[in-house]
Scaffold this active site. Structure first.
Site, PDB file in Angstrom:
ATOM      1  N   HIS A   1       0.874  -1.006  -0.066  1.00 23.91           N
ATOM      2  CA  HIS A   1      -0.038   0.049   0.042  1.00 23.91           C
ATOM      3  C   HIS A   1       0.894   1.395   0.065  1.00 23.91           C
ATOM      4  CE1 HIS A   1      -3.899  -1.995   1.529  1.00 23.91           C
ATOM      5  NE2 HIS A   1      -3.489  -2.675   0.588  1.00 23.91           N
TER       6      HIS A   1
ATOM      7  N   GLU B   1       1.404   3.791   2.220  1.00 23.68           N
ATOM      8  CA  GLU B   1       1.982   4.122   3.258  1.00 23.68           C
ATOM      9  C   GLU B   1       3.441   3.174   3.456  1.00 23.68           C
ATOM     10  OE1 GLU B   1      -2.390   4.095   4.538  1.00 23.68           O
ATOM     11  OE2 GLU B   1      -1.209   3.186   3.016  1.00 23.68           O
TER      12      GLU B   1
END
Length: 369
Positions: A55, A57
């Site tokens: 993802h 992040e």
């Protein structure tokens, strides 16, 4: 030297730009961007490239390394609280020692829906949310609509002449618009989880409805950009010679059983009041199949039904500088309106030139409905 003039809005705007890079490849996940800032320096940034991969992040944390400790993270969507094909991003931010997280908007996915921010806050991380929420929601409208209503965000693409016509009286319609406009339609297809058309469009134009001529920053992902195509055909009229039958994503949608054998899968749904495919039921099925955005490319009858039933979210109208005359075919087949107060409230969201043509984007003005 750190850039002290940049604000939270500046860094989150950068995260929104990064998120857009994953526009065509994250389905069924939403596209998300993340920026990590340490004492005025961007120390890491990333975005979600495709479902199953890291993802946004995680990609930003990987780039930042030890510099993430004490940093502020700017994320366009609430970090996930649960592990699936990838670990929890909220936990990853805590483990990395991030001290503050600015979240544009909470996630409507009930598996998350505030749980990601709760993990951060319980770990002592300062959380700011919502922040620039309207921009974040506009980035992924289908993600929000699917979780809030069970149906995808529906975009209806139309092309017409200046006098509101789509084809000559004999049915000839290729090409009303120029090549830049047709390339722009490829982007609409590429961002959609599925394409819906009607059998009359297949009979008249014999399209393939594939994604082509579109450059993407991830060349290795081009093969993933062809989309499922649903052909609404209540009476099995699709020609045996239709090019669409060679499209590996093609699927026939009908509301009556038929003994005819076709080389593509058949999806049977209920019939609406008009005896044709129930569009609301179809959209519910597509929502269950994790389709967040759906593009309708169809003729005047199906487009008219979609508009009449109020099942669209956005109209994308390409207007060519041409005049086809009174005998040409009209844009939509919809019943006449008796009173002005019965008009469907709409709002023009964007107008721009695409080559020699004009593209007008229209959305429903929900506050007036």
């Amino acid at each position: 030297m750190p850039n002290s003039k940049l604000t939270d809005a500046d860094y989150l705007a950068r995260a929104l730009v990064l998120a857009e890079y994953g526009r065509y490849t994250t389905h069924p996940n939403p596209c998300v961007g993340c920026v990590l800032v340490q004492q005025g320096h961007i120390v890491g940034e990333g975005y979600h490239v495709r479902a199953g991969d890291k993802h946004a992040e995680a990609n930003a944390l990987s780039q930042a390394g030890r510099r993430a400790k004490g940093a502020t993270a700017y994320v366009t969507l609430e970090p996930c609280s649960f592990g699936g094909r990838t670990p929890s991003c909220a936990d990853a931010l805590v483990t990395a020692g991030v001290s503050r997280v600015v979240v544009a908007t909470l996630d409507p996915d009930p598996r998350n829906a505030g749980a990601g921010c709760k993990i951060l806050e319980e770990a002592g991380v300062s959380v700011v949310t919502p922040f620039m929420e309207a921009s974040a929601k506009a980035l992924i409208p289908g993600h929000f609509k699917r979780y809030e209503t069970g149906m995808p965000y529906v975009r209806l693409k139309l092309a017409m002449s200046l006098d509101g016509k789509t084809a000559l009286a004999n049915g000839e319609s290729q090409w009303i618009t120029g090549k830049p406009a047709r390339l722009d339609v490829q982007r609409l297809r590429a961002r959609s989880a599925a394409i819906v058309t009607g059998v009359q469009s297949i009979i008249d134009d014999d399209p393939l409805l594939t994604v082509r001529e579109l450059r993407h920053r991830h060349g290795d992902l081009a093969c993933e950009m062809n989309k499922p195509v649903f052909i609404l055909d209540s009476h099995s009229r699709v020609p045996d010679t239709a090019k669409i039958l060679a499209n590996p994503g093609a699927q026939l949608v009908c509301c009556h059983s038929s003994s005819r054998q076709l080389p593509i899968p058949v999806l049977q749904v209920g019939a609406g009041d008009d005896g044709r495919v129930d569009l609301r039921e179809l959209l519910t099925v597509l929502g269950e199949q994790q389709c967040s955005e759906v593009l309708f490319e169809c003729g005047a009858t199906l487009a008219g039904s979609l508009v009449e039933q109020g099942l669209f979210d956005e109209l994308v109208i390409y207007m060519a500088p041409k005049l086809l005359g009174n005998d040409a075919k009209s844009l939509l087949n919809v019943p006449g309106i008796a009173k002005m107060e019965d008009l469907l409230p709409l709002r023009i969201a964007d107008v721009r030139l695409i080559g020699d043509d004009m593209r007008v984007t229209v959305v429903k003005n929900l506050s007036d409905i």
